[in-house]
Design a protein around this motif. Structure first.
Motif, PDB file in Angstrom:
ATOM      1  N   PHE A  86       0.860  -1.189   0.000  1.00 60.61           N
ATOM      2  CA  PHE A  86       0.000   0.000   0.000  1.00 60.61           C
ATOM      3  C   PHE A  86       0.895   1.237   0.000  1.00 60.61           C
ATOM      4  N   PRO A  87       1.538   1.521  -1.124  1.00 59.21           N
ATOM      5  CA  PRO A  87       2.434   2.680  -1.185  1.00 59.21           C
ATOM      6  C   PRO A  87       1.651   3.994  -1.125  1.00 59.21           C
ATOM      7  N   VAL A  88       2.357   5.042  -0.765  1.00 60.96           N
ATOM      8  CA  VAL A  88       1.741   6.373  -0.700  1.00 60.96           C
ATOM      9  C   VAL A  88       1.076   6.714  -2.038  1.00 60.96           C
ATOM     10  N   GLU A  89       1.718   6.303  -3.133  1.00 62.39           N
ATOM     11  CA  GLU A  89       1.185   6.640  -4.467  1.00 62.39           C
ATOM     12  C   GLU A  89      -0.209   6.054  -4.688  1.00 62.39           C
ATOM     13  N   LEU A  90      -0.476   4.892  -4.086  1.00 60.90           N
ATOM     14  CA  LEU A  90      -1.796   4.285  -4.269  1.00 60.90           C
ATOM     15  C   LEU A  90      -2.869   5.160  -3.624  1.00 60.90           C
ATOM     16  N   MET A  91      -2.586   5.632  -2.401  1.00 64.93           N
ATOM     17  CA  MET A  91      -3.547   6.504  -1.715  1.00 64.93           C
ATOM     18  C   MET A  91      -3.726   7.805  -2.498  1.00 64.93           C
ATOM     19  N   GLU A  92      -2.632   8.361  -2.990  1.00 65.49           N
ATOM     20  CA  GLU A  92      -2.715   9.604  -3.768  1.00 65.49           C
ATOM     21  C   GLU A  92      -3.541   9.391  -5.041  1.00 65.49           C
TER      22      GLU A  92
END
Lengths: 346, 346
Positions: B305-311
């Motif tokens: 769940f990388p930061v990029e997924l949330m973004e």
């Protein structure tokens, strides 16, 4: 959208309405009107009554009532050519302008020339070359549209009707009868899954996820920056012979208790069904009606229906359907309109 | 068994009972009682109302209402280890007597010793070696029995409950709500199809043929002269990342309009859903509730769940569920009984 009060009412009504009760011919409508009395029809009615009667030693829970049906020659006409093969030939012609090299390259040349006899001499390998060329290089959505559009206009050479009109009425009745009795019905064919999924819901009442067929690989790609699935030329699996049992497991996760086929490609599926835990039913359609449809089988189609298959079926209690004797009607539009009835086997 | 008169009556009743009508919170029971008002719950109710209202510009025909759900971390607990991985370790131990060579061979040795930390250092390759050894060499029926028996006794280390008790109540409500509104619900997981099929029907109301997962090859064989399917060590396909979109097409034949996931392995499935023809809904479960379940995500689980997924989710209007804020209850047995609430992230 409906609420839980409505749901509760519905559930109560359903419980009353679909409570299992033995079928009595005298007070219930005939669920299989296109089947002649006795013979295979009696065996089907008896089988369904046994496995759906709670408390019966043969009772099969609804979750295990998996019924699988071959498609070509079992649910619809497969002569003089498999419908999908007709589609493939038409498709080769339709896109041949984009492939000038095909004009001098077999088996494409024979397909473009409409020389079916020569085309068939290239056998399975030739057929696969045409399938690969016409079933890949587009998105899954595009392919579905191509098939749907073709089915709207292409007509059978003898019956002069859309291929989707050439489903067998008795088998549609059987599919509906089984579903009304808690069975889940699957199509299991050597044909392409993506091809069949374009018509199984309207033709058979079978949703796309209950279609087991040969399948090509797909690849998730960003085409024109849109995430989409592209059909690749590689085969994921071939759903014929032993592949039918394997495919049923891959797609459905279950083992059928009821199965119908019409050729040697269905043998393993039928044998696997015969080895299920509960009471099982195996059916084989024998095409012996040249007047209303076609006549082929152990006598003439020894490749796909050898004598040994008929002997095996009879020795093991499989139910062999005589189209001539067991079905009083073959197509929904009635055989009175069947052209070429005098032509005999083709 | 029921007759056609009954069928006609039933059809008429159904037509009245399930006729679409807008949901009014004041006069209809809440279909999602474990979801807190507003936020994602409001988005779900609004979405379903739009796509099920005939005549609405956003109306989606029932046949196209395909909803897909990741399993681990989306429908049930995935920490501290994926349930199937716990099964694999237990299975290695259970059959280790038949494999004396495993005692000195990694990753088997670590599995037998219960040294999970060391086991995890062997990564995906190590996991696959254990999966292959424990998921092949038996019939499909035998494997299903092994899984079913394991699920009856194995318990989660923190919650001290069967794994099948660790499904998320709000998501079960969502599955039921969607099905009541004409959706067909599929499980789409990187986990093994055969493993999941042992419990998806009782746990989620999802039949085996609506389970899309990683799958091994099988082979039709006459074992002890009985026709049967044997599980082989070869992988047929891996259902994670882009493989999820490919797997959905292979099994269901459709493109989802509604999808829920919780990790980077769900990104392509969600992107593909966002590219569907009609109005679509993308959901992402964020585990931010260490007290009642676990807390991990962009802050701590940067692999899955990388930061990029949330973004990406926030930038594209995906619906991010906060387990802490959106769910008033997580398990059907109630969080009052949740042990280790004081323990924080594990």
């Amino acid at each position: 959208m409906f609420n839980t009060v409505r749901l509760a009412t519905l559930a109560a009504l359903l419980a009353v309405l679909i409570a299992p009760s033995p079928l009595r011919a005298d007070d219930e409508a005939d669920p299989l009107p296109s089947w002649n009395e006795g013979g295979v029809k009696a065996a089907i009615l008896d089988y369904v009554a046994r496995v759906t009667t709670e408390g019966s030693p043969d009772f099969v829970p609804a979750a295990d009532r998996i019924a699988t049906f071959d498609n070509d020659g079992t649910l619809w006409v497969e002569k003089p050519l498999y419908t999908q093969f007709v589609f493939v030939i038409d498709r080769v012609k339709a896109v041949s302008n984009q492939h000038p090299e095909w004009k001098n390259k077999e088996p494409f040349k024979s397909a473009i020339d409409g020389n079916t006899e020569k085309l068939l001499t290239y056998g399975e390998k030739g057929a696969m070359a045409l399938v690969t060329a016409t079933h890949s290089g587009m998105t899954t959505v595009e392919f579905n549209d191509i098939v749907s559009n073709w089915l709207k206009t292409a007509k059978h050479p003898r019956f002069k009707r859309l291929y989707t009109d050439l489903t067998y009425k008795p088998m549609i009745e059987l599919l509906e009868y089984l579903r009304a009795n808690g069975f889940t019905t699957f199509i299991v064919s050597g044909g392409g899954t993506a091809f069949m999924r374009a018509y199984t819901e309207p033709c058979y009442g079978v949703p796309p996820w209950q279609v087991v067929g040969s399948a090509g690989e797909t690849e998730f790609r960003y085409w024109d920056s849109s995430p989409t699935l592209v059909k690749l030329p590689d085969l994921l699996f071939f759903d014929d012979g032993p592949g039918k049992a394997e495919g049923i497991n891959t797609i459905s996760g279950g083992q059928p208790v009821f199965a119908f086929g019409n050729s040697i490609g269905d043998k393993e599926m039928l044998e696997w069904t015969a080895n299920c835990k509960g009471l099982c039913f195996m059916g084989l359609v024998h095409h012996d009606d040249a007047a209303r449809e076609y006549a082929y089988g152990p006598e003439s189609d020894v490749g796909r229906f050898p004598v040994e298959l008929m002997e095996h079926a009879l020795a093991n209690g499989w139910n062999v359907v005589s189209m001539r004797d067991d079905w009083n009607q073959i197509f929904s539009w009635g055989e009175a309109e069947t052209p070429g009835a005098e032509a005999g086997p083709q």
